[in-house]
Design a protein around this motif. Structure first.
Motif, PDB file in Angstrom:
ATOM      1  N   PRO A 232       1.073  -0.951   0.206  1.00 20.25           N
ATOM      2  CA  PRO A 232       0.283   0.368  -0.175  1.00 20.25           C
ATOM      3  C   PRO A 232       0.619   1.432  -0.248  1.00 20.25           C
ATOM      4  N   ALA A 233       0.735   2.651  -0.087  1.00 19.75           N
ATOM      5  CA  ALA A 233       1.054   3.552  -0.517  1.00 19.75           C
ATOM      6  C   ALA A 233       0.992   4.387   0.657  1.00 19.75           C
ATOM      7  N   TYR A 234       1.812   5.349   0.911  1.00 24.03           N
ATOM      8  CA  TYR A 234       2.156   6.079   1.945  1.00 24.03           C
ATOM      9  C   TYR A 234       1.299   7.336   1.201  1.00 24.03           C
ATOM     10  N   ASP A 235       0.456   8.271   2.573  1.00 21.07           N
ATOM     11  CA  ASP A 235      -0.509   8.914   1.058  1.00 21.07           C
ATOM     12  C   ASP A 235       0.081  10.830   2.323  1.00 21.07           C
ATOM     13  N   ARG A 236       1.299  10.543   2.811  1.00 21.88           N
ATOM     14  CA  ARG A 236       2.066  11.282   3.491  1.00 21.88           C
ATOM     15  C   ARG A 236       3.478  11.123   4.483  1.00 21.88           C
ATOM     16  N   VAL A 237       3.897  12.265   4.620  1.00 24.02           N
ATOM     17  CA  VAL A 237       5.386  12.294   4.983  1.00 24.02           C
ATOM     18  C   VAL A 237       5.160  13.150   6.201  1.00 24.02           C
ATOM     19  N   PHE A 238       4.911  12.656   7.653  1.00 23.94           N
ATOM     20  CA  PHE A 238       5.839  13.663   8.758  1.00 23.94           C
ATOM     21  C   PHE A 238       7.073  13.524   9.127  1.00 23.94           C
ATOM     22  N   ASN A 239       7.792  14.601   8.708  1.00 26.27           N
ATOM     23  CA  ASN A 239       9.143  14.585   8.347  1.00 26.27           C
ATOM     24  C   ASN A 239       9.710  14.671   9.629  1.00 26.27           C
ATOM     25  N   ILE A 240      10.235  14.926  10.793  1.00 26.72           N
ATOM     26  CA  ILE A 240      11.021  14.705  12.063  1.00 26.72           C
ATOM     27  C   ILE A 240      12.357  14.298  11.563  1.00 26.72           C
ATOM     28  N   LEU A 241      13.455  14.694  10.507  1.00 22.95           N
ATOM     29  CA  LEU A 241      14.248  13.467  10.671  1.00 22.95           C
ATOM     30  C   LEU A 241      15.441  15.084   9.861  1.00 22.95           C
ATOM     31  N   HIS A 242      15.808  14.883  11.703  1.00 19.75           N
ATOM     32  CA  HIS A 242      16.988  16.451  12.093  1.00 19.75           C
ATOM     33  C   HIS A 242      18.100  16.632  11.339  1.00 19.75           C
ATOM     34  N   GLY A 243      17.850  18.075  10.347  1.00 20.57           N
ATOM     35  CA  GLY A 243      19.435  17.836   9.983  1.00 20.57           C
ATOM     36  C   GLY A 243      19.560  17.301   8.566  1.00 20.57           C
ATOM     37  N   GLY A 244      20.835  17.594   7.889  1.00 20.20           N
ATOM     38  CA  GLY A 244      20.809  16.750   6.928  1.00 20.20           C
ATOM     39  C   GLY A 244      19.965  16.445   6.072  1.00 20.20           C
ATOM     40  N   VAL A 245      19.769  15.477   5.237  1.00 22.63           N
ATOM     41  CA  VAL A 245      19.096  15.953   4.289  1.00 22.63           C
ATOM     42  C   VAL A 245      17.322  15.934   4.754  1.00 22.63           C
ATOM     43  N   GLY A 246      16.949  15.532   5.639  1.00 25.08           N
ATOM     44  CA  GLY A 246      16.001  16.011   6.259  1.00 25.08           C
ATOM     45  C   GLY A 246      15.312  17.520   6.288  1.00 25.08           C
TER      46      GLY A 246
ATOM     47  N   ARG B 159       5.371  13.805  -5.969  1.00 26.00           N
ATOM     48  CA  ARG B 159       3.939  14.022  -5.311  1.00 26.00           C
ATOM     49  C   ARG B 159       3.447  13.192  -4.472  1.00 26.00           C
ATOM     50  N   VAL B 160       4.175  13.653  -3.009  1.00 27.23           N
ATOM     51  CA  VAL B 160       3.871  12.713  -1.729  1.00 27.23           C
ATOM     52  C   VAL B 160       3.492  13.766  -0.697  1.00 27.23           C
ATOM     53  N   PRO B 161       2.535  14.309  -0.039  1.00 27.30           N
ATOM     54  CA  PRO B 161       2.555  15.699   0.663  1.00 27.30           C
ATOM     55  C   PRO B 161       4.057  15.552   1.821  1.00 27.30           C
ATOM     56  N   PHE B 162       3.743  16.565   2.535  1.00 29.41           N
ATOM     57  CA  PHE B 162       5.114  15.997   3.861  1.00 29.41           C
ATOM     58  C   PHE B 162       4.825  17.449   4.622  1.00 29.41           C
ATOM     59  N   THR B 163       4.875  17.789   6.259  1.00 27.83           N
ATOM     60  CA  THR B 163       4.842  18.717   6.606  1.00 27.83           C
ATOM     61  C   THR B 163       6.194  18.915   6.777  1.00 27.83           C
ATOM     62  N   GLY B 164       6.218  19.854   7.184  1.00 29.39           N
ATOM     63  CA  GLY B 164       7.573  21.366   7.451  1.00 29.39           C
ATOM     64  C   GLY B 164       7.219  22.286   5.997  1.00 29.39           C
ATOM     65  N   PRO B 165       8.204  22.975   5.504  1.00 34.07           N
ATOM     66  CA  PRO B 165       8.720  23.661   4.589  1.00 34.07           C
ATOM     67  C   PRO B 165       9.085  22.950   3.362  1.00 34.07           C
ATOM     68  N   GLY B 166       8.632  23.558   2.832  1.00 34.23           N
ATOM     69  CA  GLY B 166       9.292  22.380   0.939  1.00 34.23           C
ATOM     70  C   GLY B 166      10.861  23.363   0.168  1.00 34.23           C
TER      71      GLY B 166
ATOM     72  N   LEU C 161       0.270  18.029  11.516  1.00 31.69           N
ATOM     73  CA  LEU C 161       0.251  16.750  10.086  1.00 31.69           C
ATOM     74  C   LEU C 161      -1.015  17.693   9.234  1.00 31.69           C
ATOM     75  N   GLU C 162      -1.972  17.966  10.045  1.00 30.77           N
ATOM     76  CA  GLU C 162      -2.619  18.948   8.553  1.00 30.77           C
ATOM     77  C   GLU C 162      -1.946  19.488   7.701  1.00 30.77           C
ATOM     78  N   THR C 163      -1.089  20.365   8.580  1.00 29.67           N
ATOM     79  CA  THR C 163      -0.552  20.839   7.619  1.00 29.67           C
ATOM     80  C   THR C 163       0.614  20.901   5.932  1.00 29.67           C
ATOM     81  N   SER C 164       0.140  19.481   5.920  1.00 28.45           N
ATOM     82  CA  SER C 164       0.146  18.492   4.743  1.00 28.45           C
ATOM     83  C   SER C 164      -0.573  17.947   3.839  1.00 28.45           C
ATOM     84  N   LEU C 165      -1.961  18.484   4.783  1.00 23.69           N
ATOM     85  CA  LEU C 165      -3.093  18.121   3.696  1.00 23.69           C
ATOM     86  C   LEU C 165      -3.066  19.614   2.605  1.00 23.69           C
ATOM     87  N   PRO C 166      -4.262  19.775   1.944  1.00 21.90           N
ATOM     88  CA  PRO C 166      -4.017  20.602   0.488  1.00 21.90           C
ATOM     89  C   PRO C 166      -4.788  22.114   1.369  1.00 21.90           C
ATOM     90  N   THR C 167      -4.520  23.197   0.845  1.00 17.93           N
ATOM     91  CA  THR C 167      -4.421  24.257   0.908  1.00 17.93           C
ATOM     92  C   THR C 167      -6.247  24.843   0.670  1.00 17.93           C
TER      93      THR C 167
END
Length: 328
Positions: free
Chosen positions: A72-86, A99-106, A316-322
């Motif tokens: 099954p697919a992931y519908d979105r990512v909660f990014n809590i990967l500190h530093g580096g590539v995160g 086209r996978v929504p995620f939390t935090g800035p772009g 997590l709501e911030t990853s939903l469409p505006t």
């Protein structure tokens, strides 16, 4: 406290679908990220969200590439990967391309704010206050460091432009304490900055959507807020709100302006210092702030009645469409 969070956008955990909670990784902030990630994962699960813990970006990419092949697919990512590539735009670029929504800035906000030097340059261009600094090249020589320190005047901080959690940060109060910073700089492959030490108080402001949360004044037991004071010590004091009246309003206004000027949206944290005469100096932006027992955004959210589980839901709501017609 007049800060009021907007109503929740959704009340059904199914609205988020399957959520990958990305944590850990291989960088210098791995252990902090794992701690944050476990807390977020448990909070989302407690709210009925189909959260799944994933350690590091390669594991996430493998999971995403396997979608449609019996998994099954992931519908979105909660990014809590500190530093580096995160936090440097790499993860954000890959997820945007998939086209996978995620939390935090772009990509833009993440890449820019991972670089303290260029973030400060943007703030200077926008007329926002920041501490004075001198830029140093990779593998900076002893002579270059001493010249920068002389130009700035002691005391100073010497720090990498692209690290977090106080990794590689040296507080230099006199010439005798320069040696460790010189040794580090000579081996460091990235740019550094010699930065004015602002000694009138340390503050941070969490950003959640379009809201600047109450400020927190950080009062470490030691000389400054280093890695130990952030993640280990129990004697660091956190005063929230950190200020009152017009001073509090001004700091929160500056933090939100700094966040937006750096191309950020969603959630994050803006750190600032205060000069002895009351002027503020913006220091840096964190685009995947800590969510540990010592972390600051949860402390600030609690001051406006938002507990940890609700905070994770709101992030997590911030990853939903505006919504149509809403501000981006």
């Amino acid at each position: 406290m007049s800060i009021v969070l907007p109503p929740l956008r959704v009340d059904d955990p199914a609205a988020f679908g399957r959520v990958a909670v990305l944590m850990g990784g291989e960088g210098s902030e791995r252990e902090v990220s794992l701690d944050s990630g476990r807390n977020v994962f448990e909070a989302l699960r407690a709210r009925g969200i189909a959260a799944h813990a994933i350690d590091g970006m390669p594991a996430l990419m493998r999971e995403l590439q396997a979608q449609g092949a019996g998994r099954p697919a992931y519908d979105r990512v909660f990014n809590i990967l500190h530093g580096g590539v995160g936090e440097n735009g790499v993860l954000q670029g890959l997820l945007a391309a998939l086209r996978v929504p995620f939390t935090g800035p772009g990509v833009l906000g993440s890449a820019l704010t991972m670089d303290k030097i260029r973030t400060k340059q943007v703030w200077q261009a926008e007329g926002l206050p920041t501490a004075r600094f001198v830029r140093l090249p990779p593998f900076a020589t002893e002579d270059a460091i001493k010249a920068a320190v002389q130009a700035m005047g002691l005391p100073v901080f010497i720090k990498p432009s692209a690290e977090g959690s106080s990794v590689g940060v040296f507080r230099v109060a006199d010439r005798e304490s320069l040696s460790p910073a010189i040794a580090f700089a000579g081996q460091h492959a990235g740019e550094l900055l010699v930065e004015q030490l602002v000694d009138g108080g340390e503050y941070t402001v969490g950003i959640l959507g379009h809201v600047a949360l109450p400020s927190i004044r950080i009062v470490p037991a030691g000389a400054w807020y280093d890695y130990h004071a952030k993640y280990v010590a129990d004697d660091t004091r956190y005063l929230c709100p950190g200020l009152s009246g017009e001073d509090e309003d001004e700091l929160r206004r500056l933090a939100l302006a700094a966040f937006r000027a750096a191309g950020c949206h969603g959630w994050g944290r803006v750190d600032a210092m205060r000069h002895a005469d009351g002027r503020f100096a913006l220091m840096e932006v964190n685009t995947a702030p800590g969510m540990t027992s010592h972390s600051l955004v949860p402390k600030a959210a609690a001051q406006v009645g938002c507990d940890f589980e609700e905070l994770c839901w709101r992030i997590l709501e911030t990853s939903l469409p505006t919504p149509p017609g809403a501000a981006a």
